[in-house]
Design a protein around this motif. Structure first.
Motif, PDB file in Angstrom:
ATOM      1  N   THR A 262       0.812  -1.221   0.000  1.00  0.00           N
ATOM      2  CA  THR A 262       0.000   0.000   0.000  1.00  0.00           C
ATOM      3  C   THR A 262       0.844   1.268   0.000  1.00  0.00           C
ATOM      4  N   ASN A 263       2.190   1.097   0.270  1.00  0.00           N
ATOM      5  CA  ASN A 263       3.068   2.241   0.439  1.00  0.00           C
ATOM      6  C   ASN A 263       2.643   3.159   1.579  1.00  0.00           C
ATOM      7  N   ARG A 264       1.963   2.611   2.559  1.00  0.00           N
ATOM      8  CA  ARG A 264       1.595   3.375   3.754  1.00  0.00           C
ATOM      9  C   ARG A 264       2.291   2.757   4.961  1.00  0.00           C
ATOM     10  N   TRP A 265       2.270   3.479   6.093  1.00  0.00           N
ATOM     11  CA  TRP A 265       2.902   2.941   7.292  1.00  0.00           C
ATOM     12  C   TRP A 265       2.063   1.789   7.830  1.00  0.00           C
ATOM     13  N   LEU A 266       2.702   0.652   7.958  1.00  0.00           N
ATOM     14  CA  LEU A 266       2.010  -0.537   8.453  1.00  0.00           C
ATOM     15  C   LEU A 266       1.920  -0.484   9.972  1.00  0.00           C
TER      16      LEU A 266
ATOM     17  N   LEU B 275      14.516  -5.928  -2.234  1.00  0.00           N
ATOM     18  CA  LEU B 275      13.639  -6.597  -1.261  1.00  0.00           C
ATOM     19  C   LEU B 275      12.177  -6.561  -1.719  1.00  0.00           C
ATOM     20  N   ARG B 276      11.803  -5.436  -2.340  1.00  0.00           N
ATOM     21  CA  ARG B 276      10.436  -5.352  -2.879  1.00  0.00           C
ATOM     22  C   ARG B 276      10.245  -6.408  -3.956  1.00  0.00           C
ATOM     23  N   SER B 277      11.238  -6.495  -4.856  1.00  0.00           N
ATOM     24  CA  SER B 277      11.063  -7.412  -5.983  1.00  0.00           C
ATOM     25  C   SER B 277      11.087  -8.867  -5.518  1.00  0.00           C
ATOM     26  N   GLU B 278      11.770  -9.129  -4.402  1.00  0.00           N
ATOM     27  CA  GLU B 278      11.773 -10.501  -3.882  1.00  0.00           C
ATOM     28  C   GLU B 278      10.458 -10.845  -3.177  1.00  0.00           C
ATOM     29  N   GLY B 279       9.680  -9.815  -2.872  1.00  0.00           N
ATOM     30  CA  GLY B 279       8.369 -10.096  -2.290  1.00  0.00           C
ATOM     31  C   GLY B 279       8.236  -9.815  -0.803  1.00  0.00           C
ATOM     32  N   CYS B 280       9.137  -8.994  -0.229  1.00  0.00           N
ATOM     33  CA  CYS B 280       8.978  -8.611   1.173  1.00  0.00           C
ATOM     34  C   CYS B 280       7.697  -7.804   1.338  1.00  0.00           C
ATOM     35  N   ASN B 281       6.970  -8.063   2.405  1.00  0.00           N
ATOM     36  CA  ASN B 281       5.708  -7.349   2.615  1.00  0.00           C
ATOM     37  C   ASN B 281       5.891  -5.998   3.275  1.00  0.00           C
ATOM     38  N   ALA B 282       6.988  -5.853   4.009  1.00  0.00           N
ATOM     39  CA  ALA B 282       7.182  -4.580   4.694  1.00  0.00           C
ATOM     40  C   ALA B 282       8.665  -4.305   4.864  1.00  0.00           C
ATOM     41  N   LEU B 283       9.008  -3.026   4.912  1.00  0.00           N
ATOM     42  CA  LEU B 283      10.402  -2.620   5.042  1.00  0.00           C
ATOM     43  C   LEU B 283      10.550  -1.599   6.159  1.00  0.00           C
ATOM     44  N   GLN B 284      11.672  -1.704   6.857  1.00  0.00           N
ATOM     45  CA  GLN B 284      11.940  -0.785   7.957  1.00  0.00           C
ATOM     46  C   GLN B 284      13.405  -0.408   7.870  1.00  0.00           C
TER      47      GLN B 284
ATOM     48  N   TYR C  50      16.591   3.125   8.006  1.00  0.00           N
ATOM     49  CA  TYR C  50      16.948   4.536   7.968  1.00  0.00           C
ATOM     50  C   TYR C  50      16.551   5.179   6.639  1.00  0.00           C
ATOM     51  N   LEU C  51      16.474   4.360   5.585  1.00  0.00           N
ATOM     52  CA  LEU C  51      16.086   4.903   4.286  1.00  0.00           C
ATOM     53  C   LEU C  51      14.735   5.606   4.376  1.00  0.00           C
ATOM     54  N   PHE C  52      13.843   5.034   5.142  1.00  0.00           N
ATOM     55  CA  PHE C  52      12.482   5.601   5.244  1.00  0.00           C
ATOM     56  C   PHE C  52      12.372   6.567   6.413  1.00  0.00           C
TER      57      PHE C  52
ATOM     58  N   THR D 117      10.964  10.621  18.191  1.00  0.00           N
ATOM     59  CA  THR D 117      10.061  10.790  19.324  1.00  0.00           C
ATOM     60  C   THR D 117       8.610  10.680  18.848  1.00  0.00           C
ATOM     61  N   ALA D 118       7.723  10.498  19.799  1.00  0.00           N
ATOM     62  CA  ALA D 118       6.302  10.354  19.461  1.00  0.00           C
ATOM     63  C   ALA D 118       5.791  11.603  18.733  1.00  0.00           C
ATOM     64  N   GLU D 119       6.248  12.799  19.180  1.00  0.00           N
ATOM     65  CA  GLU D 119       5.786  14.041  18.541  1.00  0.00           C
ATOM     66  C   GLU D 119       6.258  14.093  17.092  1.00  0.00           C
ATOM     67  N   ALA D 120       7.557  13.768  16.891  1.00  0.00           N
ATOM     68  CA  ALA D 120       8.106  13.787  15.534  1.00  0.00           C
ATOM     69  C   ALA D 120       7.339  12.809  14.649  1.00  0.00           C
ATOM     70  N   LEU D 121       7.016  11.664  15.228  1.00  0.00           N
ATOM     71  CA  LEU D 121       6.312  10.665  14.427  1.00  0.00           C
ATOM     72  C   LEU D 121       4.907  11.145  14.085  1.00  0.00           C
ATOM     73  N   THR D 122       4.272  11.831  15.038  1.00  0.00           N
ATOM     74  CA  THR D 122       2.925  12.346  14.786  1.00  0.00           C
ATOM     75  C   THR D 122       2.945  13.304  13.596  1.00  0.00           C
ATOM     76  N   SER D 123       3.957  14.184  13.546  1.00  0.00           N
ATOM     77  CA  SER D 123       4.029  15.108  12.405  1.00  0.00           C
ATOM     78  C   SER D 123       4.337  14.358  11.114  1.00  0.00           C
ATOM     79  N   LEU D 124       5.198  13.329  11.228  1.00  0.00           N
ATOM     80  CA  LEU D 124       5.533  12.554  10.027  1.00  0.00           C
ATOM     81  C   LEU D 124       4.265  11.921   9.442  1.00  0.00           C
ATOM     82  N   ILE D 125       3.452  11.352  10.338  1.00  0.00           N
ATOM     83  CA  ILE D 125       2.214  10.706   9.871  1.00  0.00           C
ATOM     84  C   ILE D 125       1.295  11.748   9.228  1.00  0.00           C
ATOM     85  N   ALA D 126       1.220  12.887   9.883  1.00  0.00           N
ATOM     86  CA  ALA D 126       0.337  13.943   9.364  1.00  0.00           C
ATOM     87  C   ALA D 126       0.785  14.388   7.969  1.00  0.00           C
ATOM     88  N   SER D 127       2.098  14.368   7.710  1.00  0.00           N
ATOM     89  CA  SER D 127       2.613  14.889   6.447  1.00  0.00           C
ATOM     90  C   SER D 127       2.611  13.845   5.328  1.00  0.00           C
ATOM     91  N   THR D 128       2.320  12.568   5.667  1.00  0.00           N
ATOM     92  CA  THR D 128       2.389  11.559   4.598  1.00  0.00           C
ATOM     93  C   THR D 128       1.034  10.898   4.366  1.00  0.00           C
TER      94      THR D 128
END
Ligand code: C2E
Ligand code: MG
Ligand code: MG
Length: 541
Positions: free
Chosen positions: A317-321, A512-521, A523-525, A530-541
């Motif tokens: 889905t290209n969204r945060w799992l 990894l995508r082409s091999e069929g991994c369902n999710a990736l985690q 530093y690239l992403f 912190t929770a606050e930083a993550l909240t803004s990240l979610i809001a922006s994506t």
């Protein structure tokens, strides 16, 4: 009446002649009470020396006029040496002016043997017959007072528990005995070896200064690696050694032992099957461990813990799992300490159970807080083996959900393989129950260190997390790629999803995508934040 008593009862006159003797005493002399009458010990005793000794004791009692309580040895008619506890009482017969004595003697030979055994056990190890810790102390004291250089070695067999667990304690015991003999035979005069418990031995090598001690230790390690035959089995094990040298590494038993132990710890940490000599750096490491340990005990109470969150991307889905909660510790004394350093220490010492509960509570609170703001975010929480197997784990977790309003179906527990293998039945019970209430289970660091895969069928697992060590070089290293493909194939067949962690480059992600991994985690992403930083990240994506 006195013939019924199994102890020796007798009366003698002033010349040592029996006036009376009971059957037990007469039998010890291979005689009858009647035959003893009027005779002395010397007439019957197997050993004249013993007879003379009895007479001397008798006289001492008669002359002093006081009863006495003594231990003496009699060789009976069958030649057996028996230890007696004898009470002798001065006694004057009516009509005689010269006093004689009465005696009662109890055979305490069995007690003597037991006492000797206790004395032996106080200084020896029963299994191997080697000296024990007490003797080690005494030996070291003697060596220290001589002032000559020596090496103190702490020696511990690697994974000895596996021998016990898989082959039984009987085989484990024989193994230890044979190894003890091997060490003993290898030592030279003036050296020392003892067992201080389990599979731990202490060796003291005399005149061992640095280069010599190193070669000696290498020889010893090699010797102990040689396989040994027990019944029809050929067993082999390796061991780890920590060494401290006198006088360089300490001038007291206590310091030397502490330093050899720190060196052993380091030898184990460096992958076992080798030796470490104590050094100042090691000392600092041990010091830091101690400081961390003290700090960890109060870290939660002092508000030194926080959770950071790292998102995991769904490749479909290209969204945060989900986001993984990662513990951060800012110690007042030590500053920032990384989890790679303090989590293993907390696991070793059991502190992880309370720290883990803090993490779980904080993650529940965070999830509920996000939900209340309309952010539906699944949180992955690392749960340590020891924590999961604490009997109250599940009830506490449910209490946290109640209290914070967190939803189990929005939580994933990341568990490393180890726990799933140590106690499969217990893990199965807890995990089934957790899965039933909606928690998803993910196997963390998959592929590192364990080989049994049968648990995958038995447990309610949703995700396998491929360890970063396979991801790092996957686009260059054919072996790593083969392992990743293998994991994905297993996961597909068992209808599990695969998450790859530690993704740092586009090249890795594409592969990894082409091999069929369902999710990736990785530093690239996003980095953990912190929770606050993550909240803004979610809001922006
Ligand atoms: P883990 O569960 O495998 O967590 C992933 C680790 O990889 C994290 O390290 C994360 O920061 C790091 N990482 C993520 N992406 C990348 C990347 O692209 N490159 C590199 N080089 N590293 C990446 P961290 O936070 O230092 O945690 C280390 C380990 O400590 C964790 O490994 C986990 O086993 C343990 N840990 C962390 N927090 C907790 C906790 O709350 N409870 C328990 N039991 N263990 C925890
Ligand atoms: Mg993890
Ligand atoms: Mg991991």
């Amino acid at each position: 009446m006195i013939d019924l008593v199994p102890h020796f009862i007798f009366a003698k006159d002033s010349d040592g002649r029996f006036v009376l003797a009971n059957r037990a005493l007469a039998e010890a002399y291979g005689s009858t009470p009647e035959q003893l009458e009027g005779k002395t010990d010397a007439d019957f005793a197997k050993s004249q020396e013993e007879a003379a000794h009895f007479r001397a004791e008798d006289l001492a009692v008669i002359q002093s006029g006081n009863a006495s309580d003594i231990e003496e040895v009699i060789t009976d008619s069958s030649g057996r040496q028996r230890t007696l506890h004898t009470v002798k009482i001065p006694f004057s017969y009516e009509g005689t002016t010269r006093p004689g004595l009465l005696g009662v003697a109890i055979d305490i030979s069995a007690q003597k043997v037991a006492q000797q055994r206790i004395a032996y056990l106080a200084h020896h190890d029963d299994l191997t017959g080697l000296p024990n810790r007490l003797e080690l102390e005494a030996f070291l004291q003697r060596r220290l007072s001589q002032g000559l250089p020596f090496a103190l070695l702490f020696l511990d067999f690697d994974h000895f528990k596996d021998i016990n667990d898989s082959l039984g304690h009987g085989i484990g015991d024989v193994f230890l005995k044979l190894m003890a003999q091997r060490i003993g035979a290898w030592l030279t005069k003036g050296d020392f070896v003892c067992r201080i418990g389990g599979d731990e031995f202490v060796v003291v090598l005399r005149h061992a200064e640095s280069p010599l001690a190193q070669t000696k230790v290498e020889t010893l390690l090699q010797l102990l690696r040689e396989p040994v035959a027990i019944d029809s089995l050929m067993l082999s094990s390796t061991c780890s050694v920590g060494a401290a040298l006198f006088p360089n590494d300490g001038a007291s038993t206590e310091t030397l032992m502490k330093n050899a132990d720190a060196a052993l710890y380091s030898a184990k940490a460096q992958g076992r099957n080798g030796a470490q000599f104590f050094s100042a750096a090691l000392y600092q490491a041990a010091d830091r461990r101690l400081a961390m340990l003290n700090g960890l005990r109060t870290a939660a109470a002092h508000d030194e813990f926080t959770l950071h969150f790292q998102p995991i991307l769904d490749t479909h889905t290209n969204r945060w799992l989900s986001v993984e909660a990662l513990l951060r510790w800012k110690s007042k004394q030590l500053g920032n300490v990384g989890p790679a350093e303090f989590i293993s220490l907390a696991e070793e010492t059991g502190l992880i159970t309370s720290i883990g509960q803090w993490v779980l509570h904080a993650a529940c609170a965070q999830q509920a807080s996000w939900a209340s703001r309309g952010i539906k975010m699944n949180i992955s929480v690392n749960i340590s083996a020891r924590q999961l197997l604490v009997p109250t784990f599940e009830s506490e977790f449910r209490a946290f959900c109640q209290e914070t309003g967190a939803k189990p179906e929005h939580l994933t527990f990341e568990i490393t393989e180890g726990v799933l293998l140590t106690d499969v039945a217990a893990a199965q019970r807890v995990l089934n129950s957790l899965a039933h209430s909606g928690v998803m289970i993910s196997v963390d660091d998959f592929g590192v260190g364990y080989s049994s895969l049968s648990y995958l069928r038995k447990l309610p697992i949703s995700f396998l997390k491929i360890d970063r060590s396979f991801v790092t070089d996957c686009h260059q290293n054919a072996d790593d790629l083969a392992i990743i493909r293998g994991v994905i194939a297993i996961a597909k067949a068992l209808r599990l999803k695969v998450v790859a962690e530690g993704v740092e480059t586009e090249a890795q992600a594409t592969l990894l995508r082409s091999e069929g991994c369902n999710a990736l985690q990785g530093y690239l992403f996003a980095r953990p934040m912190t929770a606050e930083a993550l909240t803004s990240l979610i809001a922006s994506t």
